[in-house]
Write a protein that holds these residues in place. Structure first.
Motif, PDB file in Angstrom:
ATOM      1  N   ASN A 315       0.854  -1.192   0.000  1.00  0.00           N
ATOM      2  CA  ASN A 315       0.000   0.000   0.000  1.00  0.00           C
ATOM      3  C   ASN A 315       0.886   1.236   0.000  1.00  0.00           C
ATOM      4  O   ASN A 315       1.196   1.797   1.057  1.00  0.00           O
ATOM      5  CB  ASN A 315      -0.932  -0.004   1.213  1.00  0.00           C
ATOM      6  CG  ASN A 315      -1.870   1.201   1.228  1.00  0.00           C
ATOM      7  OD1 ASN A 315      -1.808   2.064   0.342  1.00  0.00           O
ATOM      8  ND2 ASN A 315      -2.726   1.272   2.230  1.00  0.00           N
ATOM      9  N   SER A 326      -5.246  -2.950   7.505  1.00  0.00           N
ATOM     10  CA  SER A 326      -5.915  -3.210   6.223  1.00  0.00           C
ATOM     11  C   SER A 326      -5.014  -4.026   5.310  1.00  0.00           C
ATOM     12  O   SER A 326      -5.469  -4.957   4.627  1.00  0.00           O
ATOM     13  CB  SER A 326      -6.290  -1.886   5.552  1.00  0.00           C
ATOM     14  OG  SER A 326      -7.197  -1.152   6.356  1.00  0.00           O
ATOM     15  N   ASP A 329      -4.954  -7.568   6.606  1.00  0.00           N
ATOM     16  CA  ASP A 329      -6.191  -8.253   6.215  1.00  0.00           C
ATOM     17  C   ASP A 329      -6.121  -8.735   4.769  1.00  0.00           C
ATOM     18  O   ASP A 329      -6.518  -9.858   4.446  1.00  0.00           O
ATOM     19  CB  ASP A 329      -7.389  -7.316   6.381  1.00  0.00           C
ATOM     20  CG  ASP A 329      -7.891  -7.254   7.816  1.00  0.00           C
ATOM     21  OD1 ASP A 329      -7.657  -8.216   8.564  1.00  0.00           O
ATOM     22  OD2 ASP A 329      -8.503  -6.240   8.177  1.00  0.00           O
ATOM     23  N   LYS A 330      -5.614  -7.869   3.906  1.00  0.00           N
ATOM     24  CA  LYS A 330      -5.511  -8.239   2.481  1.00  0.00           C
ATOM     25  C   LYS A 330      -4.546  -9.400   2.294  1.00  0.00           C
ATOM     26  O   LYS A 330      -4.815 -10.325   1.514  1.00  0.00           O
ATOM     27  CB  LYS A 330      -5.059  -7.042   1.643  1.00  0.00           C
ATOM     28  CG  LYS A 330      -5.007  -7.330   0.140  1.00  0.00           C
ATOM     29  CD  LYS A 330      -4.609  -6.112  -0.652  1.00  0.00           C
ATOM     30  CE  LYS A 330      -4.718  -6.376  -2.167  1.00  0.00           C
ATOM     31  NZ  LYS A 330      -3.928  -7.536  -2.606  1.00  0.00           N
ATOM     32  N   GLU A 333      -6.264 -12.554   3.417  1.00  0.00           N
ATOM     33  CA  GLU A 333      -7.290 -12.946   2.443  1.00  0.00           C
ATOM     34  C   GLU A 333      -6.656 -13.526   1.182  1.00  0.00           C
ATOM     35  O   GLU A 333      -7.097 -14.553   0.663  1.00  0.00           O
ATOM     36  CB  GLU A 333      -8.151 -11.737   2.090  1.00  0.00           C
ATOM     37  CG  GLU A 333      -9.077 -11.292   3.211  1.00  0.00           C
ATOM     38  CD  GLU A 333      -9.751  -9.972   2.920  1.00  0.00           C
ATOM     39  OE1 GLU A 333      -9.587  -9.455   1.797  1.00  0.00           O
ATOM     40  OE2 GLU A 333     -10.433  -9.441   3.825  1.00  0.00           O
ATOM     41  N   ASP A 334      -5.613 -12.883   0.680  1.00  0.00           N
ATOM     42  CA  ASP A 334      -4.940 -13.353  -0.533  1.00  0.00           C
ATOM     43  C   ASP A 334      -4.332 -14.741  -0.332  1.00  0.00           C
ATOM     44  O   ASP A 334      -4.209 -15.514  -1.291  1.00  0.00           O
ATOM     45  CB  ASP A 334      -3.856 -12.364  -0.963  1.00  0.00           C
ATOM     46  CG  ASP A 334      -4.423 -11.052  -1.491  1.00  0.00           C
ATOM     47  OD1 ASP A 334      -5.648 -10.990  -1.752  1.00  0.00           O
ATOM     48  OD2 ASP A 334      -3.642 -10.080  -1.631  1.00  0.00           O
ATOM     49  N   SER A 338      -7.839 -15.949   6.128  1.00  0.00           N
ATOM     50  CA  SER A 338      -8.419 -14.860   6.918  1.00  0.00           C
ATOM     51  C   SER A 338      -9.561 -15.318   7.819  1.00  0.00           C
ATOM     52  O   SER A 338      -9.947 -14.597   8.739  1.00  0.00           O
ATOM     53  CB  SER A 338      -8.919 -13.748   5.988  1.00  0.00           C
ATOM     54  OG  SER A 338      -9.934 -14.232   5.128  1.00  0.00           O
TER      55      SER A 338
END
Length: 388
Positions: A315, A326, A329-330, A333-334, A338
């Protein structure tokens, strides 16, 4: 001020494992330490290691009794095998469990008593070794623990349910071989667990009060590698570029541990997996990570460092510490992890307050590197927020 010495020869790169017979192996007969699983045999890796040792003119014995959370009993069994077989060096072959165990076996094989006698924390005996341990070679087949680059090993005492590290300067490997080719067979879920263990080594080291110029450099470089390549390695295990970069980040994580200190996140996890051995270490770290780092962010601590890590994860426009959560979290998830829950590993909410008290009281020194000193209540709150 900082001071460190990592007296290990590192060989890194795709294909280097099949050159092992050319390296300087530190003895005549090796005890090969592997886990009690089947993958190291079924993949042909053990046969190739035996071939490499034969090419080098070395004898060997195999000990395959190491569990994913090694116990003092297995360490002592292996040390007896090493002595009975007249092995004069130890090879830790696999992930963190056999590499950690190899160091402790090397210590137990040359020193009297039980390996727990040499633990400097908790109920350990706090003894110092009187004899030099056997030389250790680490050959990593995973990218998660950084064990090839540090001087300690984690072990569980099955009587007290303590999972603690035992480390001395003399336990650094003399040779560590990191060949990303050996990591292509690691399944996606384990790749995620191991890679996120690497990430948390890097992040904790960066935030630690013991951080310094060296390990901050290692940390940020490693976090950039994890952000760019871990999800790729999880999705496509044969992506050798991704495997190589994650492996490099993992070794950097070992350097971070050897040149500084981690935060208490690892200790908060170790007690979970000590009581629930079916909980993979990386999974346990994932479970508590958002609440753990969120605690310090809510306190307004390490503002710029959290922003730096968010940017390193990808980011580039991060401007607030919350951007780190954030980005985390990404990443989770990736990597497809998660939605893990404590409940699926058998952890019960009513256990957590006692665990918080035990880890905070028995391992008080590990909390001294945190950005602020956590209380028992703080630890319990982190567990509570993590529970599902």
């Amino acid at each position: 001020m900082f001071s460190f010495c990592i007296p290990t020869e590192f060989v890194f790169g795709t294909g280097c494992f099949k050159e092992l017979h050319k390296y300087n192996l530190p003895g005549k007969k090796a005890l090969i330490v592997i886990t009690n699983g089947k993958s190291i045999r079924n993949s042909g890796y053990l046969a190739e290691l035996e071939n490499q040792l034969s090419l080098a003119g070395k004898e060997y014995e195999v000990f395959d009794g190491i569990t994913p959370n090694p116990t003092t009993d297995s360490i002592m069994d292996a040390a007896k095998t090493a002595k009975d077989s007249a092995c004069d060096f130890i090879i830790g072959f696999g992930g963190g469990s056999p590499m950690d165990s190899a160091k402790l076996i090397a210590l137990a094989a040359t020193n009297p008593g039980n390996i727990w006698d040499y633990c400097q924390k908790g109920s350990g005996g706090r003894k110092l070794p009187t004899n030099q341990p056997l030389p250790v070679v680490c050959i990593s087949t995973t990218a998660g623990t950084g064990s090839e680059a540090d001087n300690s090993g984690m072990v569980t005492n099955p009587i007290t349910h303590e999972k603690l590290g035992i480390g001395f300067q003399s336990l650094f490997p003399v040779l560590s071989v990191v060949d990303p080719e050996l990591m292509r067979s690691v399944p996606p879920r384990l790749t995620a667990y191991q890679g996120l263990d690497t990430f948390f080594h890097l992040a904790e080291g960066y935030l630690s009060k013991k951080a310094n110029y060296f390990n901050e450099m290692f940390s940020i470089t490693g976090i950039e590698k994890i952000g760019a390549y871990l999800a790729r390695a999880v999705i496509e295990g044969n992506d050798l570029e991704a495997r190589e970069n994650v492996a490099f980040a993992n070794t950097l994580g070992g350097f971070v541990m050897s040149t500084g200190k981690l935060l208490s996140q690892h200790s908060l996890e170790h007690i979970l997996s000590a009581y629930h051995p079916n909980l993979p270490h990386g999974a346990g770290l994932i479970l508590i990570s958002r609440a753990y780092f969120g605690f310090f962010i809510d306190k307004g601590l390490c503002r710029q460092k959290f922003i730096d890590m968010a940017r390193a994860l990808g980011n580039k426009n991060a401007s607030e510490p919350q951007d780190f959560l954030s980005a985390l979290d990404k990443l989770l998830e990736d990597c497809g992890v998660s939605n893990l829950t404590m409940s699926e590993f058998g952890i019960k909410a009513e256990e957590l307050p006692a665990m918080a008290k035990e880890v905070r009281e028995s391992l008080a020194p590990v909390f001294e590197c945190d950005p602020t000193l956590l209380t028992i209540e703080d630890c319990a709150e982190i567990y509570r927020k993590s529970f599902k």
